[in-house]
Enzyme design. Structure first.
Site, short mmCIF file in Angstrom:
data_model
loop_
_atom_site.label_atom_id
_atom_site.label_comp_id
_atom_site.label_asym_id
_atom_site.label_seq_id
_atom_site.Cartn_x
_atom_site.Cartn_y
_atom_site.Cartn_z
N HIS A 13 38.31 36.85 40.56
CA HIS A 13 38.25 35.44 40.92
C HIS A 13 38.29 35.36 42.46
O HIS A 13 39.21 34.81 43.05
CB HIS A 13 39.40 34.67 40.27
CG HIS A 13 39.17 33.18 40.16
ND1 HIS A 13 39.24 32.48 38.98
CD2 HIS A 13 38.86 32.26 41.11
CE1 HIS A 13 39.00 31.19 39.21
NE2 HIS A 13 38.78 31.03 40.50
N TYR A 25 32.69 20.23 36.32
CA TYR A 25 33.47 19.18 36.98
C TYR A 25 32.68 17.88 37.15
O TYR A 25 33.13 16.82 36.79
CB TYR A 25 33.96 19.65 38.35
CG TYR A 25 35.03 20.73 38.24
CD1 TYR A 25 36.37 20.39 38.12
CD2 TYR A 25 34.68 22.08 38.21
CE1 TYR A 25 37.34 21.37 37.98
CE2 TYR A 25 35.66 23.06 38.07
CZ TYR A 25 36.98 22.70 37.96
OH TYR A 25 37.94 23.66 37.81
N GLU A 65 36.90 26.07 32.68
CA GLU A 65 37.56 25.18 33.65
C GLU A 65 37.02 23.78 33.52
O GLU A 65 35.79 23.59 33.41
CB GLU A 65 37.29 25.61 35.10
CG GLU A 65 38.06 26.79 35.58
CD GLU A 65 37.74 27.14 37.04
OE1 GLU A 65 37.41 26.23 37.83
OE2 GLU A 65 37.82 28.33 37.37
N ARG A 124 44.43 31.31 30.83
CA ARG A 124 43.45 32.04 31.64
C ARG A 124 44.01 32.23 33.04
O ARG A 124 44.20 31.26 33.77
CB ARG A 124 42.12 31.27 31.71
CG ARG A 124 41.13 31.93 32.62
CD ARG A 124 39.82 31.16 32.80
NE ARG A 124 39.04 31.85 33.82
CZ ARG A 124 38.34 31.27 34.79
NH1 ARG A 124 38.27 29.95 34.87
NH2 ARG A 124 37.70 32.00 35.68
N ASN A 183 32.29 26.44 33.69
CA ASN A 183 33.18 25.52 34.42
C ASN A 183 32.39 24.27 34.73
O ASN A 183 31.30 24.35 35.32
CB ASN A 183 33.64 26.14 35.74
CG ASN A 183 34.52 27.36 35.53
OD1 ASN A 183 34.92 27.67 34.41
ND2 ASN A 183 34.82 28.06 36.61
N GLU A 219 32.46 32.39 38.59
CA GLU A 219 31.53 31.60 39.40
C GLU A 219 30.76 32.39 40.45
O GLU A 219 31.02 32.25 41.67
CB GLU A 219 32.30 30.44 40.08
CG GLU A 219 32.84 29.43 39.09
CD GLU A 219 33.33 28.14 39.76
OE1 GLU A 219 33.43 28.10 41.00
OE2 GLU A 219 33.60 27.18 39.04
C1 FCB Z 1 36.39 26.17 40.78
C2 FCB Z 1 37.18 27.43 40.99
C3 FCB Z 1 38.67 27.27 40.79
C4 FCB Z 1 39.17 25.94 41.35
C5 FCB Z 1 38.33 24.79 40.87
C6 FCB Z 1 38.80 23.45 41.33
O1 FCB Z 1 35.18 26.24 41.48
O2 FCB Z 1 36.74 28.43 40.10
O3 FCB Z 1 39.32 28.38 41.34
O4 FCB Z 1 39.27 26.01 42.70
O5 FCB Z 1 37.00 24.99 41.24
#
Ligand code: FCB
Length: 458
Positions: free
Chosen positions: A123, A297, A364, A79, A295, A169
């Site tokens: 992006h 985290y 992500e 990607r 995405n 995002e």
């Molecule tokens: C996300 C972004 C990506 C990267 C990660 C750590 O929010 O999409 O570009 O910076 O965080």
């Protein structure tokens, strides 16, 4: 190589992700126009480390080597994002053939290596000319301008690249770029959040219709950030604040896309901040997609905050000082984010129960830790364990029926982490910036073994 068991099906897509501004460098080469990120990073004091991404990982000149690394890792998919200003330096108007040629070469070399390209069309690196001329995503006209650009890209690459992500995002772009000013275009205007969000989603809808018309066999989706929110305490006001925060962070784009309407709790609290929604807008935004990219985290905590206008909610992570990787038995990344694999399970299950189980791709997931190059090796056990526990949580959700079909590590390479500069290293491949040497980290080797095991190879 040691044997490994994989709970993933053979056809599960394993990939790694990047974004143009974060890796390409060559910011003004071969006819490329400036983007809002070029302008933002060139402004004094905007990037914590004082850097910019003029060179970054120099991927523009080193893409062949990077594709060879992907091949060595055995990735099914890559990607990356297309820099709008390489294709259309002014955002609209004349096409820059040299920019198109770069992505064409990249596409060919990926395909030759047996790797499927998944391209993000936007992006965050909006052409500066469009920010200046139109006011960027504050202007409704941006939707068709974006669709025109999408059309140029898909006409040029769509015979070979079949997977498209319209936008990355919307929440981060709208909020950090227009309300907090911590990212490009660097505006600090709380009133811009809902209008920008609405236009980002409309741009998605316009591009989606355009791609469907010119490339009927294409697989198209959008990438949304998802951050599960839990209440800071069990009090009623904190629980209510959690519902608001969850809507503001997560359902603000998920719901219009999948259900055709904004979260009622936000309309209720902040209807005066919403832009005028014209007939056809919500229909365009909620057109059927081939997948939803998510995405993930970490999670956040919400508490009641009387001082926040309209929303009365405040959100914060569980605090850890920078460099503090463990506190009270909880692990943290170098970004100070809580390591919380369970959130990936609950997110995938939430998509099943609340949104009718659409096909999901995790576009992500990954972590920054403090990596050190030791000769030809980088030992990063924390990252391996992060990836392992998050993927385990994901596989549990899949076993319980969540329709998750792929996973992309953020990131293939250490890269330019926006306003944080190059200090946070998210890669499964280390980049030694002065020499631009790439070194596969232990986590990358682990990921390669997992991919092999998932294919039934040892
Ligand atoms: C996300 C972004 C990506 C990267 C990660 C750590 O929010 O999409 O570009 O910076 O965080």
């Amino acid at each position: 190589m040691s044997e490994m068991f994989s709970p993933f099906r053979r056809d599960f897509v394993f990939g790694a992700a990047t974004a143009a501004y974060q890796i390409e460098g060559a910011w003004n080469a071969d006819g490329k126009g400036p983007s809002i990120w070029d302008a933002f990073a060139h402004r004094h004091g905007k990037i914590k480390t004082g850097e910019n991404a003029d060179i970054a990982c120099d991927h523009y000149n080193r893409y062949e080597q990077d594709v060879a690394i992907m091949k060595e890792l055995g990735l099914d998919a890559y990607r990356g994002s297309i820099a709008w200003t390489r294709i259309l330096p002014e955002g609209s108007g004349p096409v820059n053939q040299q920019g198109v040629d770069f992505y064409s070469r990249l596409t060919d070399s990926l395909l030759e290596a047996g790797i499927a390209p998944w391209y993000t069309l936007f992006h965050w690196d909006l052409p500066l000319a469009l920010q200046k001329k139109l006011g960027g995503f504050r202007n409704r006209d941006i939707a068709e301008v974006f669709a025109d650009y999408a059309e140029v890209v898909v006409r040029a690459l769509g015979d070979r690249a079949r997977n498209w992500i319209t936008i990355n995002e919307p929440f981060e772009y709208a909020f950090f770029g227009h309300v907090l000013g911590a990212m490009a275009p660097g505006l600090k205007n709380p009133l811009a959040y809902f209008p920008v969000m609405h236009n980002v989603l409309r741009a998605h809808g316009a591009a989606l219709s355009r791609i469907r018309a010119i490339s009927p066999g294409a697989t198209v989706g959008i990438t949304l950030s998802q951050t599960p929110v839990v209440p800071e305490s069990s009090t009623q006001p904190d629980q209510r604040a959690t519902e608001v925060a969850d809507a503001f962070l997560n359902h603000i784009d998920l719901r219009p896309i999948l259900k055709g309407s904004y979260p009622p709790i936000l309309l209720d609290r902040a209807h005066t901040l919403f832009p005028r929604i014209l007939p056809g807008d919500m229909e365009s935004i909620s057109q059927p997609l081939d997948f939803i990219g998510l995405n993930y985290y970490t999670r956040e905590r919400a508490s009641h905050a009387w001082y926040v206008p309209f929303l009365h909610a405040w959100v914060s992570g569980k605090d850890a000082a920078p460099g503090e990787f463990e506190k009270d038995g909880v692990q943290y990344t170098a970004m100070g984010q809580e390591v919380y694999p369970e959130g990936l399970y609950s997110l995938a299950m939430m998509m099943k129960t609340e949104y009718g189980n659409p096909p999901v791709i995790i576009t992500e997931n990954g972590a920054a830790f403090e990596d050190r190059l030791e000769g030809d090796e980088v030992h990063d056990p924390k990252r391996t364990s992060y990836l392992q526990t998050y993927l385990e949580a994901l596989s549990r959700a899949i076993a319980e029926g969540a329709d998750v079909r792929g996973y992309f590590v953020w990131s293939l390479l250490d890269n330019f982490e926006w306003a944080q500069g190059t200090r946070p290293r998210f890669g499964i491949v280390y980049v030694d910036y002065p020499s631009q040497r790439r070194v596969i980290k232990d986590s990358g080797r682990w990921y390669a073994r997992l991919i092999r095991a998932s294919r039934g190879q040892s």
